[in-house]
Motif scaffolding. Structure first.
Motif, PDB file in Angstrom:
ATOM      1  N   ASP A  26      -3.681   5.892   6.390  1.00 52.20           N
ATOM      2  CA  ASP A  26      -2.258   6.101   6.074  1.00 52.20           C
ATOM      3  C   ASP A  26      -1.816   5.310   4.849  1.00 52.20           C
ATOM      4  OD1 ASP A  26      -1.919   7.888   8.080  1.00 52.20           O
ATOM      5  OD2 ASP A  26      -1.000   6.478   9.503  1.00 52.20           O
ATOM      6  N   CYS A  27      -2.425   4.134   4.652  1.00 47.56           N
ATOM      7  CA  CYS A  27      -1.990   3.321   3.496  1.00 47.56           C
ATOM      8  C   CYS A  27      -2.174   4.110   2.208  1.00 47.56           C
ATOM      9  CB  CYS A  27      -2.731   1.976   3.458  1.00 47.56           C
ATOM     10  SG  CYS A  27      -4.523   2.084   3.283  1.00 47.56           S
ATOM     11  N   ILE A  28      -3.222   4.911   2.125  1.00 51.83           N
ATOM     12  CA  ILE A  28      -3.466   5.715   0.911  1.00 51.83           C
ATOM     13  C   ILE A  28      -2.474   6.875   0.848  1.00 51.83           C
ATOM     14  CG2 ILE A  28      -5.110   7.272  -0.219  1.00 51.83           C
ATOM     15  CD1 ILE A  28      -7.359   5.511   0.766  1.00 51.83           C
ATOM     16  N   ILE A  29      -2.305   7.536   1.981  1.00 48.35           N
ATOM     17  CA  ILE A  29      -1.423   8.715   1.994  1.00 48.35           C
ATOM     18  C   ILE A  29       0.016   8.290   1.677  1.00 48.35           C
ATOM     19  CG2 ILE A  29      -0.534  10.563   3.497  1.00 48.35           C
ATOM     20  CD1 ILE A  29      -3.434  10.369   4.813  1.00 48.35           C
ATOM     21  N   ASP A  30       0.444   7.158   2.234  1.00 52.26           N
ATOM     22  CA  ASP A  30       1.805   6.666   1.978  1.00 52.26           C
ATOM     23  C   ASP A  30       1.981   6.306   0.500  1.00 52.26           C
ATOM     24  OD1 ASP A  30       2.254   7.021   4.633  1.00 52.26           O
ATOM     25  OD2 ASP A  30       2.131   4.890   5.174  1.00 52.26           O
ATOM     26  N   ALA A  31       0.981   5.635  -0.074  1.00 46.71           N
ATOM     27  CA  ALA A  31       1.097   5.216  -1.488  1.00 46.71           C
ATOM     28  C   ALA A  31       1.133   6.452  -2.396  1.00 46.71           C
ATOM     29  CB  ALA A  31      -0.075   4.310  -1.866  1.00 46.71           C
ATOM     30  N   LEU A  32       0.305   7.439  -2.083  1.00 46.27           N
ATOM     31  CA  LEU A  32       0.309   8.662  -2.899  1.00 46.27           C
ATOM     32  C   LEU A  32       1.645   9.395  -2.764  1.00 46.27           C
ATOM     33  CD1 LEU A  32      -3.300  10.060  -2.270  1.00 46.27           C
ATOM     34  CD2 LEU A  32      -2.360   9.239  -4.448  1.00 46.27           C
ATOM     35  N   THR A  33       2.151   9.467  -1.521  1.00 47.53           N
ATOM     36  CA  THR A  33       3.415  10.168  -1.285  1.00 47.53           C
ATOM     37  C   THR A  33       4.537   9.509  -2.092  1.00 47.53           C
ATOM     38  OG1 THR A  33       2.644  10.690   0.922  1.00 47.53           O
ATOM     39  CG2 THR A  33       4.994  10.965   0.537  1.00 47.53           C
ATOM     40  N   ALA A  34       4.572   8.187  -2.067  1.00 43.70           N
ATOM     41  CA  ALA A  34       5.627   7.479  -2.803  1.00 43.70           C
ATOM     42  C   ALA A  34       5.500   7.759  -4.292  1.00 43.70           C
ATOM     43  CB  ALA A  34       5.534   5.973  -2.525  1.00 43.70           C
ATOM     44  N   ARG A  35       4.249   7.752  -4.798  1.00 40.98           N
ATOM     45  CA  ARG A  35       4.067   7.999  -6.241  1.00 40.98           C
ATOM     46  C   ARG A  35       4.450   9.438  -6.604  1.00 40.98           C
ATOM     47  NH1 ARG A  35       4.594   8.896 -10.431  1.00 40.98           N
ATOM     48  NH2 ARG A  35       3.498   8.405 -12.360  1.00 40.98           N
ATOM     49  N   VAL A  36       4.115  10.379  -5.740  1.00 40.79           N
ATOM     50  CA  VAL A  36       4.463  11.787  -6.007  1.00 40.79           C
ATOM     51  C   VAL A  36       5.975  11.952  -6.015  1.00 40.79           C
ATOM     52  CG1 VAL A  36       4.368  14.124  -5.022  1.00 40.79           C
ATOM     53  CG2 VAL A  36       2.283  12.771  -5.196  1.00 40.79           C
ATOM     54  N   GLN A  37       6.662  11.254  -5.116  1.00 41.78           N
ATOM     55  CA  GLN A  37       8.126  11.351  -5.045  1.00 41.78           C
ATOM     56  C   GLN A  37       8.799  10.879  -6.339  1.00 41.78           C
ATOM     57  OE1 GLN A  37      10.021  12.888  -2.951  1.00 41.78           O
ATOM     58  NE2 GLN A  37       8.213  13.461  -1.758  1.00 41.78           N
ATOM     59  N   HIS A  38       8.137   9.995  -7.068  1.00 48.61           N
ATOM     60  CA  HIS A  38       8.671   9.531  -8.350  1.00 48.61           C
ATOM     61  C   HIS A  38       8.857  10.727  -9.287  1.00 48.61           C
ATOM     62  CE1 HIS A  38       9.343   6.876 -11.728  1.00 48.61           C
ATOM     63  NE2 HIS A  38       8.271   7.328 -12.367  1.00 48.61           N
ATOM     64  N   GLY A  39       7.963  11.675  -9.198  1.00 46.52           N
ATOM     65  CA  GLY A  39       8.175  12.976  -9.833  1.00 46.52           C
ATOM     66  C   GLY A  39       7.850  13.072 -11.305  1.00 46.52           C
ATOM     67  N   VAL A  40       7.386  12.006 -11.929  1.00 42.28           N
ATOM     68  CA  VAL A  40       7.033  12.048 -13.356  1.00 42.28           C
ATOM     69  C   VAL A  40       5.559  11.656 -13.473  1.00 42.28           C
ATOM     70  CG1 VAL A  40       7.556  11.185 -15.660  1.00 42.28           C
ATOM     71  CG2 VAL A  40       9.385  11.368 -13.959  1.00 42.28           C
ATOM     72  N   PHE A  41       4.804  12.475 -14.197  1.00 43.90           N
ATOM     73  CA  PHE A  41       3.345  12.297 -14.190  1.00 43.90           C
ATOM     74  C   PHE A  41       2.764  12.269 -15.603  1.00 43.90           C
ATOM     75  CE2 PHE A  41       4.720  14.583 -10.354  1.00 43.90           C
ATOM     76  CZ  PHE A  41       4.408  13.611  -9.406  1.00 43.90           C
ATOM     77  N   GLY A  42       3.437  11.537 -16.472  1.00 42.09           N
ATOM     78  CA  GLY A  42       2.938  11.418 -17.852  1.00 42.09           C
ATOM     79  C   GLY A  42       1.699  10.537 -17.928  1.00 42.09           C
ATOM     80  N   TYR A  43       1.171  10.354 -19.163  1.00 40.01           N
ATOM     81  CA  TYR A  43      -0.018   9.515 -19.354  1.00 40.01           C
ATOM     82  C   TYR A  43       0.180   8.160 -18.702  1.00 40.01           C
ATOM     83  CZ  TYR A  43      -1.519  12.797 -22.992  1.00 40.01           C
ATOM     84  OH  TYR A  43      -1.911  13.907 -23.676  1.00 40.01           O
ATOM     85  N   GLY A  44      -0.875   7.645 -18.110  1.00 39.24           N
ATOM     86  CA  GLY A  44      -0.746   6.371 -17.407  1.00 39.24           C
ATOM     87  C   GLY A  44      -1.507   5.250 -18.088  1.00 39.24           C
ATOM     88  N   THR A  45      -1.326   4.050 -17.556  1.00 35.28           N
ATOM     89  CA  THR A  45      -2.199   2.928 -17.937  1.00 35.28           C
ATOM     90  C   THR A  45      -2.834   2.443 -16.652  1.00 35.28           C
ATOM     91  OG1 THR A  45      -0.443   1.333 -17.566  1.00 35.28           O
ATOM     92  CG2 THR A  45      -0.707   2.151 -19.820  1.00 35.28           C
ATOM     93  N   THR A  46      -3.884   1.665 -16.778  1.00 33.67           N
ATOM     94  CA  THR A  46      -4.506   1.100 -15.566  1.00 33.67           C
ATOM     95  C   THR A  46      -3.561   0.040 -15.006  1.00 33.67           C
ATOM     96  OG1 THR A  46      -6.672   1.428 -16.520  1.00 33.67           O
ATOM     97  CG2 THR A  46      -6.527  -0.109 -14.677  1.00 33.67           C
ATOM     98  N   PRO A  47      -3.129   0.173 -13.744  1.00 34.80           N
ATOM     99  CA  PRO A  47      -2.228  -0.847 -13.192  1.00 34.80           C
ATOM    100  C   PRO A  47      -2.920  -2.223 -13.168  1.00 34.80           C
ATOM    101  CG  PRO A  47      -2.535   1.020 -11.658  1.00 34.80           C
ATOM    102  CD  PRO A  47      -3.475   1.222 -12.787  1.00 34.80           C
ATOM    103  N   HIS A  48      -2.160  -3.284 -13.525  1.00 30.05           N
ATOM    104  CA  HIS A  48      -2.742  -4.635 -13.459  1.00 30.05           C
ATOM    105  C   HIS A  48      -3.265  -4.912 -12.065  1.00 30.05           C
ATOM    106  CE1 HIS A  48      -1.508  -5.459 -17.449  1.00 30.05           C
ATOM    107  NE2 HIS A  48      -0.225  -5.273 -17.181  1.00 30.05           N
ATOM    108  N   ASP A  49      -2.542  -4.370 -11.091  1.00 31.13           N
ATOM    109  CA  ASP A  49      -2.943  -4.538  -9.684  1.00 31.13           C
ATOM    110  C   ASP A  49      -4.374  -4.107  -9.442  1.00 31.13           C
ATOM    111  OD1 ASP A  49      -0.687  -5.462  -8.620  1.00 31.13           O
ATOM    112  OD2 ASP A  49      -0.269  -3.724  -7.302  1.00 31.13           O
ATOM    113  N   PHE A  50      -4.748  -3.002 -10.044  1.00 36.94           N
ATOM    114  CA  PHE A  50      -6.079  -2.449  -9.785  1.00 36.94           C
ATOM    115  C   PHE A  50      -7.166  -3.431 -10.236  1.00 36.94           C
ATOM    116  CE2 PHE A  50      -9.738   0.323 -11.036  1.00 36.94           C
ATOM    117  CZ  PHE A  50     -10.080   0.732  -9.748  1.00 36.94           C
TER     118      PHE A  50
END
Ligand SMILES: Cc1ncc(COP(=O)(O)O)c(C=O)c1O
Length: 380
Positions: free
Chosen positions: A40-64
């Motif tokens: 669920d931790c993955i599904i919840d994180a993906l759901t939250a990111r999808v809800q943001h609704g903008v999917f332009g070019y990304g950078t590698t998150p510092h967190d990663f």
């Protein structure tokens, strides 16, 4: 927290590579993804990111980067510097990049055989000669004697490709075995590419994964380690992966080779990878218990079938079944006609074997065994 790995999820007619390969009458037990729902931790994180609704070019998150370094430190006591990490959209592209970056057309790679097919393919596609180090069964474990290869070497060898743990044989390399691989690499002046994608999937409670590069500074400086949460958390369709390359010159060559060809990593893949490595451990522990149960049940059942034999894999959810004693031209085709979709041993380097994926519900495994029994009865 409890997790239900017995929950059957219908993947037929979905976008699943595994379930799309055959018609409805064949049970797919081939490509290495599991039939389990990700935590669920993955599904919840993906759901939250999808809800943001903008999917332009990304950078590698510092967190990663921070989570990956922390993971290496906590699990293996291996201190990885953030600048050593190269983020990739898949481990297979890392294998291919390693071959192209670290060898020229006259320089050979060395890899075990049998082996996950992209190891051999990476050399073939790049037009590099390849030497095969034969895996042999010794006291119940599949091992590789690199020194036996010495008479075949002509000095053109440049890259040793390790699969750690090994796919398809399930070997977890012990420290002394890794030391021997390192000594071989040192003697023959080899760079080492260690594919450690299955390293979270150690099924033997008494065994621990030891990253090749963590052996010593020499191991670090001559190696590239490939990693991903994709097998562990069943997110291979997303693909976030890592190369860890401590040596700055090797890293530069790797990055140059990648430029303009290998794309950046999907932003959703990185969200999933962060969540998996940050919060996925309770789910992973439960999955390991379930897979261990599947493995023990399967090994016992297969070894009672006429003409089949398998060792208990120390890691992965893949079993390497010896079908040499069946009098059939192709064991994989024979079983396919009886409703079983195994990976053909031929693709890994040995026609007489099939590889089974036991990352599925126990009910699926029981169905597979009944189909195998029925298939073998036709040979009696
Ligand atoms: C040893 C090994 N490396 C790499 C991969 C695939 O990596 P990716 O899907 O990230 O390219 C697999 C998948 O089965 C594998 O077993």
């Amino acid at each position: 927290m409890t997790f239900n790995f017995d929950q059957g999820i219908d993947r037929r007619h979905s976008d699943s590579l595994k379930w799309n390969k055959y018609g409805d009458d064949v049970l797919p037990l081939w490509v290495a993804d599991t039939d389990f729902r990700s935590p669920d931790c993955i599904i919840d994180a993906l759901t939250a990111r999808v809800q943001h609704g903008v999917f332009g070019y990304g950078t590698t998150p510092h967190d990663f980067i921070a989570i990956a370094c922390q993971r290496m430190q906590q699990r293996y006591g291996w201190q990885v510097q953030p600048e050593w990490l190269v983020v990739l959209p898949g481990v297979v592209s890392g294998l291919n990049l390693a071959v192209r970056a670290f060898t020229d057309a006259q320089q050979s790679t060395i890899a075990p055989t049998p082996i996950y097919p992209p190891f051999r393919l990476a050399a073939k596609l790049a037009g590099r000669p390849q030497r095969n180090a034969q895996m042999r069964l010794e006291q119940g474990r599949w091992l590789m004697d690199l020194d036996a290869l010495a008479p075949q070497l002509d000095g053109s060898e440049k890259l040793l490709m390790l699969c750690h743990p090994h796919n398809p044989c399930g070997t977890v390399w012990r420290r002394d075995e890794l030391e021997a691989q390192l000594a071989f690499a040192r003697r023959h002046n080899l760079i080492v590419c260690s594919d450690e994608i299955h390293s979270d999937l150690i099924l033997e409670p008494d065994l621990k994964h030891i990253p090749f590069a963590s052996l010593s500074e020499d191991a670090e400086q001559r190696s590239i380690t490939l990693l991903s949460p994709s097998k562990t958390f069943n997110i291979a369709g997303l693909g976030a992966s890592l190369a860890i390359i401590p040596n700055a010159e090797l890293r530069e060559r790797f990055n140059q080779t990648r430029k303009g060809i290998v794309p950046e990593v999907d932003i959703l893949a990185l969200v999933a990878a962060c969540a998996a490595w940050r919060d996925g451990q309770p789910w992973l522990d439960a999955q390991l218990d379930y897979l261990r149960g599947n493995r023990d049940w399967l090994v016992n059942a297969v070894n009672q079938l006429p003409g089949l034999q398998m060792q208990s894999p120390e890691a992965t959810y893949l079993g390497w079944i010896n079908a040499r004693k069946l009098s059939v031209a192709s064991p994989a085709l024979f079983f396919e006609k009886h409703g079983l979709g195994f990976s053909p041993g031929r693709d890994f380097g040995d026609d007489a074997f099939i590889r089974i994926n036991f990352g599925c519900t126990r009910a699926t495994l029981e169905d597979a065994l009944q189909r195998m029994q029925r298939a073998l009865a036709t040979l009696a």
